[in-house]
Motif scaffolding. Structure first.
Motif, PDB file in Angstrom:
ATOM      1  N   ILE A   1       3.115  12.231  -8.121  1.00 35.17           N
ATOM      2  CA  ILE A   1       2.099  12.078  -9.161  1.00 35.17           C
ATOM      3  C   ILE A   1       1.324  13.381  -9.273  1.00 35.17           C
ATOM      4  O   ILE A   1       1.118  14.097  -8.283  1.00 35.17           O
ATOM      5  N   ALA A   2       0.924  13.697 -10.483  1.00 35.88           N
ATOM      6  CA  ALA A   2       0.214  14.949 -10.740  1.00 35.88           C
ATOM      7  C   ALA A   2      -1.277  14.697 -10.924  1.00 35.88           C
ATOM      8  O   ALA A   2      -1.679  13.689 -11.499  1.00 35.88           O
ATOM      9  N   GLY A   3      -2.085  15.633 -10.429  1.00 38.92           N
ATOM     10  CA  GLY A   3      -3.533  15.565 -10.649  1.00 38.92           C
ATOM     11  C   GLY A   3      -4.271  14.599  -9.758  1.00 38.92           C
ATOM     12  O   GLY A   3      -5.453  14.325  -9.993  1.00 38.92           O
ATOM     13  N   ALA A   4      -3.602  14.080  -8.730  1.00 39.17           N
ATOM     14  CA  ALA A   4      -4.248  13.103  -7.851  1.00 39.17           C
ATOM     15  C   ALA A   4      -4.997  13.814  -6.731  1.00 39.17           C
ATOM     16  O   ALA A   4      -4.749  14.988  -6.443  1.00 39.17           O
TER      17      ALA A   4
ATOM     18  N   LEU B   1      -5.377   5.388 -12.339  1.00 39.26           N
ATOM     19  CA  LEU B   1      -4.081   4.995 -11.793  1.00 39.26           C
ATOM     20  C   LEU B   1      -3.031   4.931 -12.900  1.00 39.26           C
ATOM     21  O   LEU B   1      -1.876   5.336 -12.706  1.00 39.26           O
ATOM     22  N   ALA B   2      -3.436   4.430 -14.070  1.00 38.49           N
ATOM     23  CA  ALA B   2      -2.514   4.389 -15.208  1.00 38.49           C
ATOM     24  C   ALA B   2      -2.136   5.807 -15.635  1.00 38.49           C
ATOM     25  O   ALA B   2      -0.973   6.086 -15.948  1.00 38.49           O
ATOM     26  N   ASP B   3      -3.121   6.708 -15.633  1.00 44.30           N
ATOM     27  CA  ASP B   3      -2.855   8.107 -16.000  1.00 44.30           C
ATOM     28  C   ASP B   3      -1.880   8.764 -15.021  1.00 44.30           C
ATOM     29  O   ASP B   3      -1.123   9.668 -15.397  1.00 44.30           O
ATOM     30  N   PHE B   4      -1.895   8.321 -13.762  1.00 44.12           N
ATOM     31  CA  PHE B   4      -0.981   8.868 -12.760  1.00 44.12           C
ATOM     32  C   PHE B   4       0.452   8.352 -12.943  1.00 44.12           C
ATOM     33  O   PHE B   4       1.376   8.827 -12.287  1.00 44.12           O
ATOM     34  N   GLY B   5       0.625   7.344 -13.803  1.00 46.15           N
ATOM     35  CA  GLY B   5       1.957   6.812 -14.064  1.00 46.15           C
ATOM     36  C   GLY B   5       2.227   5.444 -13.476  1.00 46.15           C
ATOM     37  O   GLY B   5       3.363   4.966 -13.529  1.00 46.15           O
ATOM     38  N   PHE B   6       1.206   4.793 -12.924  1.00 46.56           N
ATOM     39  CA  PHE B   6       1.393   3.455 -12.381  1.00 46.56           C
ATOM     40  C   PHE B   6       1.257   2.401 -13.469  1.00 46.56           C
ATOM     41  O   PHE B   6       0.497   2.581 -14.434  1.00 46.56           O
TER      42      PHE B   6
ATOM     43  N   SER C   1      -9.143  10.964  -0.602  1.00 44.53           N
ATOM     44  CA  SER C   1      -9.888  12.151  -0.186  1.00 44.53           C
ATOM     45  C   SER C   1     -10.976  12.518  -1.175  1.00 44.53           C
ATOM     46  O   SER C   1     -11.867  13.307  -0.863  1.00 44.53           O
ATOM     47  N   ALA C   2     -10.913  11.962  -2.385  1.00 45.31           N
ATOM     48  CA  ALA C   2     -11.931  12.205  -3.408  1.00 45.31           C
ATOM     49  C   ALA C   2     -11.996  10.971  -4.306  1.00 45.31           C
ATOM     50  O   ALA C   2     -10.962  10.329  -4.551  1.00 45.31           O
ATOM     51  N   PRO C   3     -13.173  10.606  -4.803  1.00 50.16           N
ATOM     52  CA  PRO C   3     -13.303   9.406  -5.640  1.00 50.16           C
ATOM     53  C   PRO C   3     -12.435   9.494  -6.891  1.00 50.16           C
ATOM     54  O   PRO C   3     -12.247  10.568  -7.465  1.00 50.16           O
ATOM     55  N   LEU C   4     -11.922   8.347  -7.307  1.00 52.86           N
ATOM     56  CA  LEU C   4     -11.130   8.295  -8.536  1.00 52.86           C
ATOM     57  C   LEU C   4     -12.005   8.222  -9.771  1.00 52.86           C
ATOM     58  O   LEU C   4     -11.653   8.737 -10.833  1.00 52.86           O
ATOM     59  N   ALA C   5     -13.144   7.552  -9.651  1.00 52.88           N
ATOM     60  CA  ALA C   5     -14.046   7.359 -10.794  1.00 52.88           C
ATOM     61  C   ALA C   5     -15.337   6.754 -10.274  1.00 52.88           C
ATOM     62  O   ALA C   5     -15.499   6.539  -9.068  1.00 52.88           O
ATOM     63  N   ASP C   6     -16.255   6.469 -11.207  1.00 55.53           N
ATOM     64  CA  ASP C   6     -17.513   5.826 -10.843  1.00 55.53           C
ATOM     65  C   ASP C   6     -17.440   4.313 -10.957  1.00 55.53           C
ATOM     66  O   ASP C   6     -18.306   3.607 -10.454  1.00 55.53           O
ATOM     67  N   THR C   7     -16.417   3.819 -11.676  1.00 54.68           N
ATOM     68  CA  THR C   7     -16.310   2.385 -11.916  1.00 54.68           C
ATOM     69  C   THR C   7     -14.907   1.891 -11.587  1.00 54.68           C
ATOM     70  O   THR C   7     -13.944   2.670 -11.542  1.00 54.68           O
ATOM     71  N   GLN C   8     -14.799   0.577 -11.391  1.00 53.83           N
ATOM     72  CA  GLN C   8     -13.495  -0.040 -11.164  1.00 53.83           C
ATOM     73  C   GLN C   8     -12.588   0.187 -12.369  1.00 53.83           C
ATOM     74  O   GLN C   8     -11.422   0.572 -12.220  1.00 53.83           O
ATOM     75  N   ALA C   9     -13.118  -0.050 -13.560  1.00 50.26           N
ATOM     76  CA  ALA C   9     -12.318   0.128 -14.775  1.00 50.26           C
ATOM     77  C   ALA C   9     -11.852   1.571 -14.913  1.00 50.26           C
ATOM     78  O   ALA C   9     -10.703   1.842 -15.290  1.00 50.26           O
ATOM     79  N   GLY C  10     -12.731   2.510 -14.613  1.00 53.02           N
ATOM     80  CA  GLY C  10     -12.362   3.920 -14.700  1.00 53.02           C
ATOM     81  C   GLY C  10     -11.289   4.297 -13.693  1.00 53.02           C
ATOM     82  O   GLY C  10     -10.378   5.076 -13.997  1.00 53.02           O
TER      83      GLY C  10
ATOM     84  N   SER D   1       0.849  -1.188   0.000  1.00 50.78           N
ATOM     85  CA  SER D   1       0.000   0.000   0.000  1.00 50.78           C
ATOM     86  C   SER D   1       0.887   1.241   0.000  1.00 50.78           C
ATOM     87  O   SER D   1       1.808   1.353   0.809  1.00 50.78           O
ATOM     88  N   LEU D   2       0.611   2.171  -0.931  1.00 48.58           N
ATOM     89  CA  LEU D   2       1.411   3.391  -1.090  1.00 48.58           C
ATOM     90  C   LEU D   2       0.535   4.599  -0.776  1.00 48.58           C
ATOM     91  O   LEU D   2      -0.503   4.787  -1.406  1.00 48.58           O
ATOM     92  N   ARG D   3       0.947   5.407   0.167  1.00 45.99           N
ATOM     93  CA  ARG D   3       0.157   6.577   0.545  1.00 45.99           C
ATOM     94  C   ARG D   3       0.804   7.847  -0.015  1.00 45.99           C
ATOM     95  O   ARG D   3       1.989   8.131   0.230  1.00 45.99           O
ATOM     96  N   TYR D   4       0.003   8.597  -0.787  1.00 40.21           N
ATOM     97  CA  TYR D   4       0.434   9.870  -1.352  1.00 40.21           C
ATOM     98  C   TYR D   4      -0.365  11.002  -0.717  1.00 40.21           C
ATOM     99  O   TYR D   4      -1.595  10.894  -0.571  1.00 40.21           O
ATOM    100  N   GLU D   5       0.326  12.046  -0.336  1.00 40.67           N
ATOM    101  CA  GLU D   5      -0.321  13.248   0.189  1.00 40.67           C
ATOM    102  C   GLU D   5       0.189  14.442  -0.609  1.00 40.67           C
ATOM    103  O   GLU D   5       1.407  14.657  -0.714  1.00 40.67           O
ATOM    104  N   GLY D   6      -0.739  15.170  -1.207  1.00 40.76           N
ATOM    105  CA  GLY D   6      -0.351  16.284  -2.064  1.00 40.76           C
ATOM    106  C   GLY D   6       0.473  15.833  -3.249  1.00 40.76           C
ATOM    107  O   GLY D   6       1.294  16.598  -3.765  1.00 40.76           O
ATOM    108  N   GLY D   7       0.265  14.604  -3.696  1.00 36.97           N
ATOM    109  CA  GLY D   7       0.994  14.081  -4.841  1.00 36.97           C
ATOM    110  C   GLY D   7       2.352  13.501  -4.508  1.00 36.97           C
ATOM    111  O   GLY D   7       3.054  13.013  -5.401  1.00 36.97           O
ATOM    112  N   HIS D   8       2.766  13.514  -3.237  1.00 39.23           N
ATOM    113  CA  HIS D   8       4.082  13.021  -2.836  1.00 39.23           C
ATOM    114  C   HIS D   8       3.937  11.692  -2.088  1.00 39.23           C
ATOM    115  O   HIS D   8       3.062  11.543  -1.229  1.00 39.23           O
TER     116      HIS D   8
END
Length: 711
Positions: free
Chosen positions: A177-180, A261-266, A247-256, A140-147
């Motif tokens: 990561i940017a935009g998270a 996560l891929a867009d964040f660079g994972f 702190s905020a939903p990533l999407a409405d679906t698992q696939a989304g 598990s990786l915890r990011y705060e403010g993108g760090h």
């Protein structure tokens, strides 16, 4: 008596109540040991397929005998306690395990159960995602403010190991990561490719270092290095597939969300697909299985998840697994080799366990040289009723045997090739005396295992009990592990638990004597005695578990501790219940999850003079902390027994039960004088009538929802 037989190979449907209780106790002990070995020690002792089969059997018995579910049930266990060499991290959102499916029919049943819980019909649309199940180490990786601020292993699901420095060395894990969202906890699997694994083992051999059995062990061992530079030199990779605290939903679906996560660079697995129903799910499973040998990394199945995140939230969780996901496991693997010898090992409870020593053979890319032989009946080719297994073929030293495995664990022997049996091979005689101390080894009626009767005089039992006492889930004494226990016992420094806490007094300064021993120095000696002193104050639950009482696991120890509150109260109750009758006994077996087998083992331990004297000597050295009771002050139904009846219109029965239990209520299926509240929907019949006769408060569904509100 009819129920005094070996329960291990009796069909679930044929078990009596007493047999089921004994079998659940046996399964809890075996699976608990396997959990610790696999998750905490990276040293598995049981094949994945065997572990899964035992868990399925346990679940089937619990489903048939619901009142016998134990406090230490394997269905309530997730992973194992974190290792002592790292700082501990409490997960904001628990990292749970997954339920398993093994056949296409199991997958269809999973879909049916989801639909039933949600109140959906068979033709209502319901999409899932399907992705390969990576055979690695959860992270598990915890990011705060993108760090990236923290990385932790799963541990026991609630508390893991802080491996932040090591995680930063893995190229697949971005530092920023940017935009998270402001808070984002990314979860996934650390693994090692087949090519990198082979290259690592080659380098290790050249340096004279330790080689690894398989990529999963290599990945786990590499991530758990205390020196991050060693981790940096190991070729680890990371697939992201989930999230925890956000702190905020990533999407409405698992696939989304996976796409985010891929867009964040994972790195996310390219074989992840969205599937409309069981047919597409099993078709994708078959496709992934066909590519398994060419993927370049290990997988052991396919994970299905409900795609709609709103439905995931509504489905919620069982105690250790989400209702909205399951893992479709691959079949086990087989190989043939020679059985060179059969060794008998003696465990903490005196169990004599036969282990096959094999001519090393590669099974699915892993070299194996040991196999479990279960018990003497299994060796003889029969079950507890005398009926044949393996067509009646016994197992003999020198036999050509079929080895069965799945995953990176000790396999089992599935079959024997009689055409290759040596002419001088003789039937194996299972010992009737302990190979460690010579005491009689007795097989009690109803027990599949023969046990040494030597107790405290048996060195194997004494050492194993001491190892258990200092284990992570018990006293967790830093610097005093299995190796040190064996050393101190062999040298006569410790013989029973209390000796650990008198060690320094008995040897003067202690430090001077210890630091002159091989492997010890001034600093490590002082650290050990400081760690021992630190554990003189011990929570009641850890003390109970540390005693190593048969059938009493970690979860049961917590339950017992919460029920009695203090050591004095527990000790007094055991004295009063020693005849297994009377109010104290009724109180003990009345604990939810406490069966008569576990209760009898607990009372019996306290009733044995030598065992009780040893326990008292230990407790005299300790300050036993009273159990902390959970704060249920804000729940309007905490501690109450609730019964639901009739038709619920605003939630399914399963949802209502789950919510009531989260609020601290006990949900019962029948009305009695102990019932505090009846929730009755349309169609309520005899239960409502009985509640009225007993004067039990009755609410309709709206009244129930108003009562619990947002609690």
């Amino acid at each position: 008596m009819a129920d005094q037989v070996d329960t291990s190979q009796i069909d679930v449907d044929a078990l009596t109540q007493a047999q089921a209780e004994a079998e659940l106790a046996r399964l809890a002990e075996r699976l608990g040991t396997a959990n610790t070995a696999y998750h905490a020690e990276d040293a598995p002792v049981m094949p994945d397929a065997e572990y899964d089969a035992l868990k399925r059997r346990n679940a089937a018995i619990e489903a048939r005998f619901t009142d016998l579910k134990r406090a230490d049930s394997p269905t309530e266990q997730v992973g194992a306690a974190p290792a002592s060499g790292f700082g501990k991290v409490t997960h904001a959102v628990s990292m749970l395990s997954l339920a398993n499916a093994f056949t296409d029919e199991d997958v269809r049943e999973f879909d049916t159960s989801v639909r039933k819980y949600l109140g959906l019909g068979a033709d209502d649309p319901l999409a899932y995602t399907a992705e390969p199940k990576i055979d690695g180490l959860s992270l598990s990786l915890r990011y705060e403010g993108g760090h990236l601020v923290q990385a932790a292993t799963r541990g026991d699901g609630s508390v893991g190991e802080n491996v932040t420095a090591n995680a930063r060395t893995i190229e697949d894990i971005p530092e920023e990561i940017a935009g998270a969202p402001e808070v984002l906890e990314v979860r996934g699997e650390v693994y090692m490719s087949h090519a990198d694994f082979a290259a690592l083992n080659t380098r290790q051999e050249e340096r004279g270092g330790k080689t690894f059995a398989n990529p999963r062990n290599a990945a786990a061992g590499s991530l758990r290095q205390l020196d991050p530079e060693i981790t940096r030199a190991r070729p680890l990779k990371f697939f992201a597939y989930a999230w925890g605290d956000v702190s905020a939903p990533l999407a409405d679906t698992q696939a989304g969300a996976i796409q985010r996560l891929a867009d964040f660079g994972f790195s996310v697995n390219p074989l992840t697909r969205r599937c409309d129903g069981p047919d597409e799910m099993t078709a994708h499973y078959a496709k992934i299985e066909s590519q398994r040998a060419t993927l370049g990394y290990d997988i052991d199945g396919v994970v299905y998840k409900v795609d709609d995140l709103a439905l995931q939230k509504r489905l919620g969780f069982r105690s250790t697994t989400p209702r909205w996901a399951t893992a479709h496991k691959f079949p086990a693997e087989l190989a043939w080799t020679r059985l060179e010898s059969i060794d008998i090992q003696v465990g903490r409870t005196g169990a004599l366990s036969p282990v096959a020593r094999l001519t090393p053979v590669t099974v699915g890319g892993v070299v194996v040289s040991n196999a479990t032989l279960h018990n003497e009946d299994y060796i003889q080719g029969r079950d507890s009723k005398g009926q044949q297994i393996r067509d009646g073929k016994d197992i003999r030293v020198g036999d050509w045997v079929q080895v069965y495995r799945a995953g990176d664990v000790i396999p089992k022997i599935a079959d024997v090739d009689l055409s290759k049996r040596p002419d001088d091979a003789t039937a194996f005689e299972f010992p009737h005396s302990c190979p460690e101390c010579g005491s009689d080894a007795v097989r009690e009626p109803g027990d599949a295992v023969r046990r040494c009767t030597g107790g405290l005089i048996c060195p194997a039992q004494a050492v194993e009990k001491l190892k258990h006492l200092v284990s992570r889930a018990a006293f967790d004494i830093d610097g005093l592990g299995a190796k040190q226990v064996e050393q101190f016992y062999a040298d006569g420094w410790i013989a029973e638990p209390a000796d650990i806490f008198t060690l320094q007094d008995r040897y003067g300064s202690g430090v001077q004597q210890l630091k002159n021993r091989e492997g010890w120095g001034d600093k490590s000696a002082k650290a050990l005695f400081a760690a021992i002193e630190d554990k003189r104050s011990i929570p009641l639950a850890r003390l109970i578990f540390g005693l190593g009482i048969r059938h009493v696991g970690e979860a049961a120890s917590g339950l017992i501790a919460r029920h009695y509150g203090s050591w004095d109260a527990l000790s007094t109750a055991m004295e009063e219940a020693r005849d297994c009758e009377g109010p104290a006994w009724d109180d003990l077996v009345g604990i939810d999850g406490m069966g008569s087998v576990m209760a009898g083992s607990l009372v019996g331990t306290f009733a044995q003079p030598a065992e009780r004297a040893s326990i008292d000597r230990l407790v005299d050295q300790l300050t036993v902390q009273e159990a902390v009771q959970a704060d249920t002050s804000t729940s309007p139904v905490a501690g109450k027994t609730v019964v639901f009846t009739g038709t619920l219109e605003k939630m399914t029965r399963a949802e209502a039960k789950a919510r009531a239990e989260r609020l601290g209520a006990k949900v019962s299926g029948s009305v009695s004088a102990k019932t505090d509240l009846l929730v009755a929907g349309p169609g309520a019949g005899s239960k409502a009538k009985k509640a009225a006769e007993l004067g039990i408060e009755t609410l309709d569904e709206d009244g129930w929802l108003a009562l619990i509100g947002t609690a």
